[in-house]
Design a protein around this motif. Structure first.
Motif, short mmCIF file in Angstrom:
data_model
loop_
_atom_site.label_atom_id
_atom_site.label_comp_id
_atom_site.label_asym_id
_atom_site.label_seq_id
_atom_site.Cartn_x
_atom_site.Cartn_y
_atom_site.Cartn_z
N LEU A 157 20.85 13.31 -25.33
CA LEU A 157 20.67 14.56 -24.59
C LEU A 157 20.64 15.80 -25.46
O LEU A 157 20.42 16.90 -24.93
N GLY A 158 20.87 15.70 -26.74
CA GLY A 158 20.94 16.90 -27.58
C GLY A 158 19.78 17.86 -27.36
O GLY A 158 18.63 17.51 -27.58
N GLY A 180 25.86 17.04 -25.11
CA GLY A 180 24.98 17.87 -25.91
C GLY A 180 23.79 18.48 -25.20
O GLY A 180 22.94 19.10 -25.85
N ALA A 181 23.70 18.37 -23.87
CA ALA A 181 22.58 18.98 -23.15
C ALA A 181 22.62 20.49 -23.34
O ALA A 181 23.70 21.11 -23.35
N ALA A 182 21.44 21.09 -23.45
CA ALA A 182 21.38 22.54 -23.63
C ALA A 182 21.57 23.27 -22.32
O ALA A 182 22.14 24.37 -22.28
N ALA A 183 21.10 22.69 -21.22
CA ALA A 183 21.22 23.31 -19.91
C ALA A 183 21.22 22.22 -18.85
O ALA A 183 20.41 21.29 -18.92
N VAL A 184 22.13 22.32 -17.88
CA VAL A 184 22.24 21.32 -16.81
C VAL A 184 22.19 22.04 -15.47
O VAL A 184 22.93 23.02 -15.26
N THR A 185 21.33 21.57 -14.58
CA THR A 185 21.29 22.06 -13.21
C THR A 185 21.82 20.96 -12.31
O THR A 185 21.33 19.83 -12.34
N ALA A 186 22.85 21.26 -11.52
CA ALA A 186 23.49 20.28 -10.65
C ALA A 186 23.36 20.75 -9.21
O ALA A 186 23.75 21.87 -8.88
N VAL A 187 22.81 19.88 -8.35
CA VAL A 187 22.49 20.28 -6.98
C VAL A 187 23.23 19.40 -5.99
O VAL A 187 23.30 18.18 -6.15
#
Length: 569
Positions: A157-158, A180-187
């Motif tokens: 995920l980096g 390591g994700a740069a941006a996460v959207t959780a719905v």
């Protein structure tokens, strides 16, 4: 003794009904639903105050769990237990369900009250995800959550942008950020889940990376330019029917060249989910299983492969859509109305909205494609967009007379016989039946078997639900049968007359009736009585088969001999 002010309510259902049972508990006002893997079967646990609402909640819960069958789900042997919990023990009881757990290679999921973790539990290279399970879905203990976490860990995920579709407690979003994700959207649409996810995001110090959105997932994804989409990685821990009905939305959320993981898929629905996702242009590259749950993983090709004839979400047919059986015969352009538990499932689990489509089957065997006009948990209405007849029903009429057996064996027989194509099932009380039939429970058991038959018919694509008749004493069964049919009694005492040979004596147009004894088999007097009425004694061969196996094996042989199994439609 401290005053009892709380009740622990534990629900056990089959794997395919867990998601719907969880939604039902939330609907009844659960402040949180814990996944409890202790004991021989996984369970769902909630804590409700002991007040004047408890009795009504429990009754509505019982009715709702039984109503899952009307929605086409088989909850199996439902177990509902209620245990009083003294107020001083309530917090400890909640916490007992959630211990630190390692998931995958590096992730360690823990509740906050176990912090700090000893180095033996979480080493310096591990990534700790702290989740408070007292307020929402997702503790990392359930197999579907574990499968999703493991899929995220494999996704490298980096620097990626990630969508967590149906976030629940926020555990997957937090894990993606920690990986390591740069941006996460959780719905998520549930206000309790959104509140819990925000708390857990803050608790893990990833608020700068994770954005929590409260929205109906279907409506939100269908809007042009849904915030941040399409995403590099999409993870969805939902239900099988969502992926079947919404495959094109899932595919559209993944950027070309991106990765995806779909979990919450029941083992029985894996094939249907795979076909729907592939039909929507996704590539399935791995299928992983934990207990009765499956996670499908793959990518979206940069150039979607051409698949002539493949239509996302079922196209103009109802083959991959969710199907219900209705009791009316609407013409094309006419209206369909679905109520009770089926409407709740269509509206709140599959999340159908106006303009979506589902399949419906009429009593005469017409298969309809229905376009939704309105959808609520109480009623779904739609317009018949297409109707067709598909030659899936066997030409040969078969009746299975099954001796009563112990436990849930008859549940299995009803389900599998329906899938094979039986026309009618008559449970029979025999001299050697271990089970003694309780007439007070007769109606409830018959409803259960009929619901199992309906679910099996829906699952196998049949257009007719075989009737499961009331339990009948064996001596009275001949009065319910057609004397022109070929009656065959499977009996371990027969040595010279085989099933295949007996089928050659069937008159043109006649059906076949199979008599199967209980665990102890038929008595000599029962066999003689049936033979006196024209039944033929037959054997399946030198091996003794169990009662739950014999009827299914014989039915398969009969239908194969008639050309209704093993041949193209």
């Amino acid at each position: 003794m401290p005053a009892v002010k709380w009740a622990e309510v534990r629900v056990e259902v089959a794997a395919e009904a867990v998601e719907a049972a969880t939604a039902l508990l939330w609907e009844l006002g659960a402040g949180g639903v814990a996944e409890d893997d202790r004991g021989p079967r996984p369970g769902l646990v909630v804590y409700w105050p002991v007040d004047d609402r408890l009795g009504g909640r429990l009754e509505r819960l019982r009715q709702g769990l039984e109503g899952l069958r009307d929605a086409g789900l088989d909850p199996g042997a439902v177990v509902l237990t209620v245990r009083p919990v003294p107020e001083t023990d309530w917090v400890e009881a909640c916490r007992a369900h959630f211990q630190p757990a390692r998931v995958g290679r590096r992730l360690v999921v823990t509740p906050p009250w176990h912090l700090p973790l000893p180095e033996a539990t979480a080493g310096p290279d591990d990534l700790v995800v702290v989740i408070d399970p007292g307020t929402a879905f997702g503790t990392g203990l359930h197999p579907t959550t574990r499968l999703a976490l493991e899929a995220l860990e494999r996704s490298a995920l980096g620097g990626s942008r990630v969508l967590d579709a149906g976030t629940g407690s926020g555990i997957l979003a937090v894990a993606a950020a920690r990986l390591g994700a740069a941006a996460v959207t959780a719905v998520d649409v549930e206000p309790e889940a959104v509140a819990a996810a925000k708390e857990n995001v803050a608790r893990n110090g990833v608020a700068g990376t994770v954005k929590i959105v409260r929205a109906d997932l279907v409506t939100w994804l269908a809007e042009p330019g849904a915030a941040g989409g399409p995403w590099d990685v999409v993870v969805a821990n939902l239900v099988s029917q969502f992926f079947i009905a919404r495959a094109s939305l899932v595919a559209g959320a993944v950027r070309p060249g991106g990765r995806w993981a779909a979990t919450g898929v029941s083992l029985a629905q894996t094939g249907a989910v795979r076909r729907a996702l592939e039909g929507a242009g996704l590539r399935v590259e791995a299928t992983r299983q934990a207990e009765e749950w499956v996670c499908l993983e793959g990518s979206r090709p940069a150039a979607p492969p051409a698949r002539p004839g493949a239509a996302p979400d079922g196209g103009n047919g109802a083959g991959s859509m969710y199907r219900v059986f209705i009791d009316s015969e609407p013409a094309e352009g006419g209206q369909v109305s679905v109520g009770a538990a089926a409407a709740r499932y269509l509206a709140t689990v599959v999340r159908l909205r106006p303009g979506d489509r589902f399949g419906a089957v009429t009593p005469s065997g017409w298969e309809l494609v229905v376009e939704v006009l309105s959808a609520s948990a109480e009623r779904v209405t739609g317009r018949v967009a297409d109707r067709r007849r598909v030659p899936v029903e066997p030409r040969l009429r078969t009746t299975l007379v099954q001796g009563l057996a112990k436990g849930d064996k008859l549940d299995w027989v009803v389900q599998k016989a329906t899938e094979l194509g039986v026309s009618r099932i008559i449970p029979a009380a025999c001299e050697r039946s271990v089970v003694r039939w309780d007439a007070r429970k007769a109606a409830a058991r018959q409803r259960r078997w009929q619901a199992i038959a309906e679910e099996a018919a829906r699952q196998s694509g049949r257009l007719v639900v075989p009737p499961v008749e009331p339990v009948t004493p064996l001596a009275q069964v001949p009065e319910r049968l057609d004397g022109g049919d070929r009656w065959l009694v499977l009996w371990e005492g027969e040595r010279g007359h085989g099933l295949k040979e007996a089928l050659s004596g069937r008159a043109p147009g006649a059906g076949v009736v199979l008599f199967i004894g209980p665990e102890g088999g038929f008595s000599d007097s029962e066999v003689q009585t049936l033979a006196g009425r024209g039944a033929v004694r037959v054997t399946l061969g030198p091996r003794i088969l169990r009662t739950e196996t014999a009827g299914l094996a014989a039915l398969a042989v009969v239908l194969y001999d008639a050309g209704d199994l093993g041949s193209p439609a």
